[in-house]
Motif scaffolding. Structure first.
Motif, PDB file in Angstrom:
ATOM      1  N   ILE A 173      -8.506 -67.037 -10.016  1.00 26.48           N
ATOM      2  CA  ILE A 173      -8.366 -67.350  -8.750  1.00 26.48           C
ATOM      3  C   ILE A 173      -8.416 -68.795  -8.550  1.00 26.48           C
ATOM      4  O   ILE A 173      -7.638 -69.431  -8.458  1.00 26.48           O
ATOM      5  N   ARG A 174      -9.215 -69.277  -8.998  1.00 26.31           N
ATOM      6  CA  ARG A 174      -9.844 -71.138  -8.934  1.00 26.31           C
ATOM      7  C   ARG A 174      -7.971 -71.433  -9.992  1.00 26.31           C
ATOM      8  O   ARG A 174      -7.801 -72.692  -9.040  1.00 26.31           O
ATOM      9  N   GLN A 175      -8.200 -70.999 -10.979  1.00 24.53           N
ATOM     10  CA  GLN A 175      -6.863 -71.834 -11.293  1.00 24.53           C
ATOM     11  C   GLN A 175      -5.680 -71.913 -11.071  1.00 24.53           C
ATOM     12  O   GLN A 175      -4.825 -72.658 -10.719  1.00 24.53           O
ATOM     13  N   TYR A 176      -5.345 -70.160 -10.578  1.00 22.32           N
ATOM     14  CA  TYR A 176      -3.676 -69.684  -9.250  1.00 22.32           C
ATOM     15  C   TYR A 176      -4.118 -71.429  -8.014  1.00 22.32           C
ATOM     16  O   TYR A 176      -3.608 -71.911  -7.634  1.00 22.32           O
ATOM     17  N   LEU A 177      -5.513 -71.193  -7.409  1.00 27.19           N
ATOM     18  CA  LEU A 177      -5.678 -72.271  -6.023  1.00 27.19           C
ATOM     19  C   LEU A 177      -5.466 -73.411  -6.513  1.00 27.19           C
ATOM     20  O   LEU A 177      -4.912 -73.788  -5.549  1.00 27.19           O
ATOM     21  N   GLU A 178      -5.243 -74.069  -7.742  1.00 29.17           N
ATOM     22  CA  GLU A 178      -5.358 -75.412  -7.810  1.00 29.17           C
ATOM     23  C   GLU A 178      -4.411 -76.115  -8.494  1.00 29.17           C
ATOM     24  O   GLU A 178      -3.790 -77.006  -7.662  1.00 29.17           O
ATOM     25  N   ARG A 179      -3.830 -74.844  -8.755  1.00 31.23           N
ATOM     26  CA  ARG A 179      -1.780 -74.918  -9.091  1.00 31.23           C
ATOM     27  C   ARG A 179      -0.946 -75.266  -7.806  1.00 31.23           C
ATOM     28  O   ARG A 179      -0.142 -75.770  -8.005  1.00 31.23           O
ATOM     29  N   LEU A 180      -1.562 -74.281  -7.109  1.00 30.78           N
ATOM     30  CA  LEU A 180      -1.326 -74.585  -5.224  1.00 30.78           C
ATOM     31  C   LEU A 180      -0.980 -75.185  -5.107  1.00 30.78           C
ATOM     32  O   LEU A 180      -0.181 -75.549  -4.091  1.00 30.78           O
ATOM     33  N   MET A 181      -2.581 -76.126  -4.881  1.00 25.61           N
ATOM     34  CA  MET A 181      -2.832 -76.690  -4.281  1.00 25.61           C
ATOM     35  C   MET A 181      -1.649 -78.739  -4.630  1.00 25.61           C
ATOM     36  O   MET A 181      -1.436 -79.162  -4.097  1.00 25.61           O
ATOM     37  N   ARG A 182      -1.334 -78.424  -6.321  1.00 24.65           N
ATOM     38  CA  ARG A 182      -0.389 -79.343  -6.910  1.00 24.65           C
ATOM     39  C   ARG A 182       0.878 -79.101  -7.292  1.00 24.65           C
ATOM     40  O   ARG A 182       1.322 -80.012  -7.173  1.00 24.65           O
ATOM     41  N   LEU A 183       1.566 -77.710  -6.411  1.00 26.62           N
ATOM     42  CA  LEU A 183       2.717 -77.332  -6.249  1.00 26.62           C
ATOM     43  C   LEU A 183       4.091 -79.311  -6.130  1.00 26.62           C
ATOM     44  O   LEU A 183       3.896 -79.823  -5.188  1.00 26.62           O
ATOM     45  N   ASN A 184       4.771 -79.164  -7.087  1.00 23.53           N
ATOM     46  CA  ASN A 184       5.250 -79.838  -6.787  1.00 23.53           C
ATOM     47  C   ASN A 184       6.129 -80.811  -5.725  1.00 23.53           C
ATOM     48  O   ASN A 184       7.640 -79.721  -6.086  1.00 23.53           O
ATOM     49  N   TYR A 185       6.381 -79.495  -5.219  1.00 24.76           N
ATOM     50  CA  TYR A 185       7.543 -80.216  -3.403  1.00 24.76           C
ATOM     51  C   TYR A 185       6.829 -80.784  -2.306  1.00 24.76           C
ATOM     52  O   TYR A 185       5.802 -80.952  -2.144  1.00 24.76           O
ATOM     53  N   LYS A 186       7.763 -81.770  -1.371  1.00 18.41           N
ATOM     54  CA  LYS A 186       7.092 -82.151  -1.129  1.00 18.41           C
ATOM     55  C   LYS A 186       6.875 -81.572   1.013  1.00 18.41           C
ATOM     56  O   LYS A 186       5.911 -81.701   1.339  1.00 18.41           O
ATOM     57  N   LYS A 187       6.936 -79.579   0.437  1.00 17.66           N
ATOM     58  CA  LYS A 187       6.544 -79.314   1.812  1.00 17.66           C
ATOM     59  C   LYS A 187       6.849 -77.268   1.139  1.00 17.66           C
ATOM     60  O   LYS A 187       7.209 -77.621   0.709  1.00 17.66           O
ATOM     61  N   VAL A 188       5.371 -77.126   1.338  1.00 14.93           N
ATOM     62  CA  VAL A 188       5.576 -76.159   1.398  1.00 14.93           C
ATOM     63  C   VAL A 188       5.362 -75.049   1.932  1.00 14.93           C
ATOM     64  O   VAL A 188       3.882 -75.313   3.148  1.00 14.93           O
ATOM     65  N   GLU A 189       5.562 -73.873   2.227  1.00 13.89           N
ATOM     66  CA  GLU A 189       6.033 -73.140   3.753  1.00 13.89           C
ATOM     67  C   GLU A 189       4.833 -71.211   3.244  1.00 13.89           C
ATOM     68  O   GLU A 189       5.817 -70.707   2.245  1.00 13.89           O
ATOM     69  N   ILE A 190       3.649 -70.857   3.189  1.00 17.74           N
ATOM     70  CA  ILE A 190       3.486 -69.475   2.859  1.00 17.74           C
ATOM     71  C   ILE A 190       3.150 -68.281   3.730  1.00 17.74           C
ATOM     72  O   ILE A 190       2.197 -69.010   4.656  1.00 17.74           O
ATOM     73  N   GLU A 191       3.358 -67.687   3.560  1.00 19.96           N
ATOM     74  CA  GLU A 191       3.419 -66.519   4.937  1.00 19.96           C
ATOM     75  C   GLU A 191       3.358 -64.971   4.272  1.00 19.96           C
ATOM     76  O   GLU A 191       4.459 -64.864   3.418  1.00 19.96           O
ATOM     77  N   TRP A 192       2.566 -64.171   4.793  1.00 17.77           N
ATOM     78  CA  TRP A 192       1.727 -62.897   4.416  1.00 17.77           C
ATOM     79  C   TRP A 192       2.036 -61.980   5.444  1.00 17.77           C
ATOM     80  O   TRP A 192       1.485 -62.835   6.543  1.00 17.77           O
ATOM     81  N   PHE A 193       2.927 -60.692   5.650  1.00 17.07           N
ATOM     82  CA  PHE A 193       3.270 -59.753   6.354  1.00 17.07           C
ATOM     83  C   PHE A 193       3.448 -58.497   6.211  1.00 17.07           C
ATOM     84  O   PHE A 193       2.989 -58.463   4.471  1.00 17.07           O
ATOM     85  N   ASP A 194       3.246 -57.382   6.540  1.00 23.51           N
ATOM     86  CA  ASP A 194       3.191 -56.309   6.095  1.00 23.51           C
ATOM     87  C   ASP A 194       1.783 -56.066   5.741  1.00 23.51           C
ATOM     88  O   ASP A 194       2.067 -55.166   4.016  1.00 23.51           O
ATOM     89  N   ILE A 195       0.929 -56.355   6.208  1.00 23.79           N
ATOM     90  CA  ILE A 195      -0.457 -56.178   5.331  1.00 23.79           C
ATOM     91  C   ILE A 195      -1.143 -54.476   5.624  1.00 23.79           C
ATOM     92  O   ILE A 195      -1.492 -54.318   6.800  1.00 23.79           O
ATOM     93  N   GLN A 196      -1.192 -53.969   4.672  1.00 23.51           N
ATOM     94  CA  GLN A 196      -2.000 -52.785   4.753  1.00 23.51           C
ATOM     95  C   GLN A 196      -2.289 -51.443   3.292  1.00 23.51           C
ATOM     96  O   GLN A 196      -2.108 -52.161   3.027  1.00 23.51           O
ATOM     97  N   TYR A 197      -2.489 -50.883   3.608  1.00 30.90           N
ATOM     98  CA  TYR A 197      -3.208 -49.936   2.255  1.00 30.90           C
ATOM     99  C   TYR A 197      -2.356 -49.269   1.609  1.00 30.90           C
ATOM    100  O   TYR A 197      -1.229 -48.562   2.441  1.00 30.90           O
TER     101      TYR A 197
END
Length: 194
Positions: A97-121
């Motif tokens: 998880i830490r490595q994923y989050l650090e990679r996410l922080m360094r993504l080579n984009y000018k702008k990043v939009e992430i949305e989660w939806f339809d969250i359910q069991y």
């Protein structure tokens, strides 16, 4: 404000279900307790969604992103991993998880939009031999990354999140108080589409 609400909710957990102090036997989840645990697990997944959005946002400062990473790690069981996919490859990579989050922080984009939806069991909490309950929550993640030249990469990924619910005990004013703790486990990629 959300932090205070969460703390009050956790205190509610401790007080409401902490009346028994003995370790004699692992209690089962009554329907009422299960509903509350389900609610807490979904709340943690929504918190994760919010944190990932903040960490990926290019307008978030480096120090703030690192602070949110530490908060995010508190949601997970040790050794949990995040699956990452792309439309350009059939391969799914898994990162701590830490490595994923650090990679996410360094993504080579000018702008990043992430949305989660339809969250359910999708899988009810099931008891395990060690007294833990395990379930699965599914979410859909919409990712849009915009390059400096305006080109966009966009995909939607269905992900399955393992949820662990375990009875724990703490000392409050000399008394052993039991409570149910909820932690997130591996997040696996189910499918990726445009």
């Amino acid at each position: 404000m959300m932090k205070h609400i969460r703390i009050l909710f956790q205190i509610f957990f401790i007080v409401a279900w902490g009346a028994t102090t003995a370790y004699a036997q692992e209690p089962s989840l009554s329907p009422g307790r299960k509903a509350a645990v389900d609610s807490l697990a979904l709340e943690k997944v929504r918190d994760l969604s919010k944190y990932i959005s903040i960490i990926g946002d290019k307008s978030t400062s480096f120090s703030e992103a690192n602070r949110v990473i530490e908060r995010t790690l508190e949601l997970f069981a040790p050794d949990a991993q995040m699956g990452v996919s792309s439309l350009s490859s059939d391969k799914i990579r898994y990162y701590p998880i830490r490595q994923y989050l650090e990679r996410l922080m360094r993504l080579n984009y000018k702008k990043v939009e992430i949305e989660w939806f339809d969250i359910q069991y999708i899988s009810d909490l099931e008891p395990q031999p060690d007294g833990t309950f395990v379930g699965v929550i599914t979410i859909y993640q919409r990712f849009v990354g915009t390059k400096e030249d305006g080109l966009k990469y966009q995909d939607t990924t269905k992900k399955d999140i393992t949820v662990y619910v375990k009875r724990k005990y703490t000392q409050i004013q000399g008394r052993q108080i039991g409570f149910w703790d909820v932690l997130l486990g591996d997040i696996r990629v189910a499918e990726t589409s445009r």
